[in-house]
Scaffold this motif. Structure first.
Motif, PDB file in Angstrom:
ATOM      1  N   SER A 153       0.839  -1.190   0.000  1.00 24.87           N
ATOM      2  CA  SER A 153       0.000   0.000   0.000  1.00 24.87           C
ATOM      3  C   SER A 153       0.875   1.242   0.000  1.00 24.87           C
ATOM      4  CB  SER A 153      -0.920   0.012   1.218  1.00 24.87           C
ATOM      5  OG  SER A 153      -0.168   0.168   2.384  1.00 24.87           O
ATOM      6  N   VAL A 154       0.284   2.345  -0.269  1.00 26.95           N
ATOM      7  CA  VAL A 154       0.998   3.606  -0.331  1.00 26.95           C
ATOM      8  C   VAL A 154       0.501   4.490   0.803  1.00 26.95           C
ATOM      9  CG1 VAL A 154       1.404   5.644  -1.746  1.00 26.95           C
ATOM     10  CG2 VAL A 154       1.208   3.417  -2.829  1.00 26.95           C
ATOM     11  N   THR A 155       1.431   5.121   1.467  1.00 24.56           N
ATOM     12  CA  THR A 155       1.075   6.053   2.521  1.00 24.56           C
ATOM     13  C   THR A 155       1.193   7.463   1.970  1.00 24.56           C
ATOM     14  OG1 THR A 155       1.969   4.536   4.159  1.00 24.56           O
ATOM     15  CG2 THR A 155       1.580   6.797   4.869  1.00 24.56           C
ATOM     16  N   ALA A 164      16.180   7.469   4.765  1.00 20.77           N
ATOM     17  CA  ALA A 164      14.744   7.243   4.981  1.00 20.77           C
ATOM     18  C   ALA A 164      13.928   8.301   4.246  1.00 20.77           C
ATOM     19  CB  ALA A 164      14.414   7.275   6.464  1.00 20.77           C
ATOM     20  N   MET A 165      14.527   9.442   3.996  1.00 20.24           N
ATOM     21  CA  MET A 165      13.806  10.524   3.346  1.00 20.24           C
ATOM     22  C   MET A 165      14.052  10.425   1.879  1.00 20.24           C
ATOM     23  SD  MET A 165      14.627  13.471   6.089  1.00 20.24           S
ATOM     24  CE  MET A 165      13.628  14.716   5.398  1.00 20.24           C
ATOM     25  N   LYS A 171      11.413  19.086  13.367  1.00 19.63           N
ATOM     26  CA  LYS A 171      11.151  19.156  14.808  1.00 19.63           C
ATOM     27  C   LYS A 171      12.283  18.525  15.607  1.00 19.63           C
ATOM     28  CE  LYS A 171       7.862  18.997  18.295  1.00 19.63           C
ATOM     29  NZ  LYS A 171       7.486  20.223  18.882  1.00 19.63           N
ATOM     30  N   TRP A 172      12.777  17.367  15.150  1.00 21.19           N
ATOM     31  CA  TRP A 172      13.851  16.646  15.841  1.00 21.19           C
ATOM     32  C   TRP A 172      14.990  16.390  14.868  1.00 21.19           C
ATOM     33  CZ3 TRP A 172       8.752  14.550  16.313  1.00 21.19           C
ATOM     34  CH2 TRP A 172       8.131  14.880  17.526  1.00 21.19           C
ATOM     35  N   GLU A 226       6.419  14.302   3.347  1.00 18.77           N
ATOM     36  CA  GLU A 226       6.140  15.542   4.068  1.00 18.77           C
ATOM     37  C   GLU A 226       6.177  15.303   5.583  1.00 18.77           C
ATOM     38  OE1 GLU A 226       4.266  14.357   1.602  1.00 18.77           O
ATOM     39  OE2 GLU A 226       4.477  15.846   0.016  1.00 18.77           O
ATOM     40  N   ALA A 227       5.655  14.161   6.008  1.00 16.70           N
ATOM     41  CA  ALA A 227       5.675  13.837   7.438  1.00 16.70           C
ATOM     42  C   ALA A 227       7.106  13.664   7.923  1.00 16.70           C
ATOM     43  CB  ALA A 227       4.871  12.566   7.707  1.00 16.70           C
ATOM     44  N   LEU A 228       7.929  12.958   7.154  1.00 19.41           N
ATOM     45  CA  LEU A 228       9.330  12.784   7.541  1.00 19.41           C
ATOM     46  C   LEU A 228      10.057  14.127   7.599  1.00 19.41           C
ATOM     47  CD1 LEU A 228      10.471   9.586   5.626  1.00 19.41           C
ATOM     48  CD2 LEU A 228      10.234   9.882   8.080  1.00 19.41           C
TER      49      LEU A 228
END
Length: 84
Positions: free
Chosen positions: A59-61, A83-84, A74-75, A66-68
């Motif tokens: 499946s695709v998220t 991973a990005m 933020k961190w 953008e979330a990464l």
């Protein structure tokens, strides 16, 4: 996933959070797989099934990059570059 995090409270380290989220995803996928199997056993054709699709594989998220990027902002430094 939000319910899992909220009921836990705090996490001693990042690995504890990742493990808890992974276990939650696996639990959700097990429930979805059982629903898919029940519909398949009932003889429903593929186009008439209502069970949720795969959560983990295949499946695709949407919006994952953008979330990464938001997490990295933020961190900084916690998310590997590959991973990005």
């Amino acid at each position: 996933m939000r319910k899992i995090i909220k009921t836990r409270g705090h996490f001693p380290n990042d690995d504890a959070l990742v493990k808890l989220l992974w276990l939650g995803i696996v639990d959700i996928e097990d429930k979805r797989a059982a629903a898919r199997a029940a519909e398949a056993a009932a003889g429903k054709p593929h186009d008439k099934r209502n069970a949720a699709g795969y959560l983990i594989e295949g499946s695709v998220t949407p919006g994952w990059r953008e979330a990464l990027a938001a997490f990295d902002a933020k961190w900084p430094g916690r998310i590997p570059v590959n991973a990005m």
